[in-house]
Design a protein around this motif. Structure first.
Motif, PDB file in Angstrom:
ATOM      1  N   ARG A 153       0.963  -1.282  -0.035  1.00 20.75           N
ATOM      2  CA  ARG A 153       0.076  -0.050  -0.008  1.00 20.75           C
ATOM      3  C   ARG A 153       1.029   1.115   0.269  1.00 20.75           C
ATOM      4  N   ASP A 154       1.963   1.118  -0.892  1.00 22.55           N
ATOM      5  CA  ASP A 154       2.836   2.227  -0.744  1.00 22.55           C
ATOM      6  C   ASP A 154       3.297   2.272  -2.377  1.00 22.55           C
ATOM      7  N   GLU A 155       3.245   3.577  -2.834  1.00 26.64           N
ATOM      8  CA  GLU A 155       3.413   3.625  -4.558  1.00 26.64           C
ATOM      9  C   GLU A 155       5.074   3.871  -4.487  1.00 26.64           C
ATOM     10  N   ASN A 156       5.740   4.061  -3.340  1.00 28.31           N
ATOM     11  CA  ASN A 156       7.325   4.229  -3.511  1.00 28.31           C
ATOM     12  C   ASN A 156       7.783   2.848  -3.024  1.00 28.31           C
ATOM     13  N   ALA A 157       7.125   1.801  -2.847  1.00 25.86           N
ATOM     14  CA  ALA A 157       7.676   0.324  -2.359  1.00 25.86           C
ATOM     15  C   ALA A 157       8.751   0.017  -3.258  1.00 25.86           C
ATOM     16  N   SER A 158       9.772  -0.483  -2.698  1.00 25.60           N
ATOM     17  CA  SER A 158      11.068  -0.733  -3.449  1.00 25.60           C
ATOM     18  C   SER A 158      10.771  -1.779  -4.746  1.00 25.60           C
ATOM     19  N   HIS A 159      11.675  -1.981  -5.639  1.00 24.03           N
ATOM     20  CA  HIS A 159      11.675  -2.988  -6.567  1.00 24.03           C
ATOM     21  C   HIS A 159      12.101  -4.168  -5.979  1.00 24.03           C
ATOM     22  N   SER A 160      11.684  -5.380  -6.274  1.00 16.80           N
ATOM     23  CA  SER A 160      12.127  -6.553  -5.664  1.00 16.80           C
ATOM     24  C   SER A 160      12.191  -7.618  -6.560  1.00 16.80           C
ATOM     25  N   TYR A 161      13.558  -8.304  -6.368  1.00 18.45           N
ATOM     26  CA  TYR A 161      13.780  -9.170  -7.345  1.00 18.45           C
ATOM     27  C   TYR A 161      14.160 -10.781  -6.532  1.00 18.45           C
TER      28      TYR A 161
END
Length: 357
Positions: free
Chosen positions: A137-145
């Motif tokens: 619920r965060d538009e700035n959540a990190s990119h995750s691989y």
């Protein structure tokens, strides 16, 4: 005795034909006085001599860029971390897909970005990207691989699953416009580390971290940090755990406080100073929770920060005399077996090769 168990489980700060590695008579004088046969086992950079019925049941290793866990067969006849048989690659891929599916059920949006599973190459790599903005619920959540590696050994028909980033995930800030390039750089490092896992039947003199009696993480230069726990169990009531934790720079004050705290707890019980594998430490040993059992805890007191050679070591275990009736009477007891096992622990041949601090 329950107080003992509760307090000292916290002292880790945070064991005709003779098969390889088995000795009817131990190479250690302390163990030769006992009427038991012993087997030489490896644990990371160390080796232990344990009763022949005690086998490694689990090993968990955490390094800066990768991690792996291995375990013996469970009740379902399955191994954790190790896949065996002709369909091992298919089954490993199924576990990766199951994790991706679980992530999607948790409201992440995922997609595979890399699948290198060429059967001619020993190292297989699978990566999926996870968009966690809805989940967090965060538009700035990190990119995750999510990175998964599988080092295959066709001759032995086994493969080891290796997690990337130490715990699968590698994150990049949403504002990082070059996150894909940065991930590719990180991926090369992780793949390079995964390539360092080799098949090596124990006993051997190979450099690096001994994972179990089949696999080794071979390295000419030690990692900046190493953390691992290796557990041994005889399938009855006796077990030993060998725990190694290295600390980063400037952790000396924290280490001193933890050792002081643990040593303070020891004041409630009879304890003794004892060296294990050349390391200074404290030992507490006494009756276990049940009649006929011996329980012990040992931890190093010369631990240093930013050091592999002086990583913190904590060893704990339980010995049940009913498991070893040969030790009854004049042949010894649980206490003599514990002392013998601890005194027989050594750095394995070339175990510290490449360790500079």
């Amino acid at each position: 005795m329950m107080i003992w168990k509760q307090m000292f489980f916290c002292l880790g700060l945070g064991l005709l034909f003779t098969p390889p590695g088995v000795h009817a008579m131990s190479s250690k004088p302390e163990l030769n006085t006992l009427n038991l046969s012993f087997r030489q086992n490896c644990a990371g950079r160390y080796q232990l001599e344990l009763p022949t019925d005690m086998q490694q049941v689990k090993g968990s290793f955490g390094l800066p860029d990768i991690g792996f866990t291995v375990s013996a067969k469970n009740k379902q006849n399955k191994y954790k971390g190790i896949f065996r048989g002709k369909d091992r690659l298919t089954r490993w891929l199924a576990t990766v897909e199951a994790k991706r599916f679980d992530d999607e059920k948790g409201r992440s949006v995922t997609k595979y970005v890399l699948k290198e599973v060429d059967t001619q190459k020993p190292l297989k790599t699978v990566v999926y990207y996870s968009d966690d903005r809805k989940l967090m619920r965060d538009e700035n959540a990190s990119h995750s691989y999510n990175s998964f590696f599988f080092k295959d050994f066709p001759e032995q028909q086994l493969g080891l699953t290796i997690s990337g980033g130490g715990v699968d995930n590698v994150f990049f800030d949403r504002s990082d416009t070059k996150y894909q390039q940065h991930f590719r750089q990180k991926l090369e490092i992780m793949q390079g580390k995964a390539q360092q896992v080799h098949y090596a039947a124990w006993p051997h003199n190979r450099l690096g971290l001994c994972i179990n009696d089949e696999l080794i993480f071979e390295q000419n230069t030690a990692s900046s940090q190493e953390n691992y726990i290796v557990k041994f169990y005889n399938g009855k009531n006796s077990r030993i755990q060998f725990d190694v934790t290295s600390y980063g720079k400037n952790a000396d004050n924290y280490i001193a406080e933890q050792i002081k705290h643990s040593s303070g707890l020891l004041s409630f019980f009879a304890s003794t100073n004892m060296k294990v594998a050349g390391r200074k430490g404290k030992l507490i040993i006494g009756d276990g929770e049940y009649a006929g059992t011996t329980e012990f805890r040992w931890f190093s007191t010369d631990t240093k920060s930013d050091s592999i050679r002086f990583s913190h070591i904590a060893i704990k275990g339980d010995i049940d005399m009913e498991d070893y009736p040969e030790l009854g009477g004049v042949n010894g007891n649980g206490t003599s077996l514990v002392y013998g096992i601890l005194r027989a622990i050594t750095i394995r041949p070339n175990g510290m090769m490449g360790v500079t601090k």
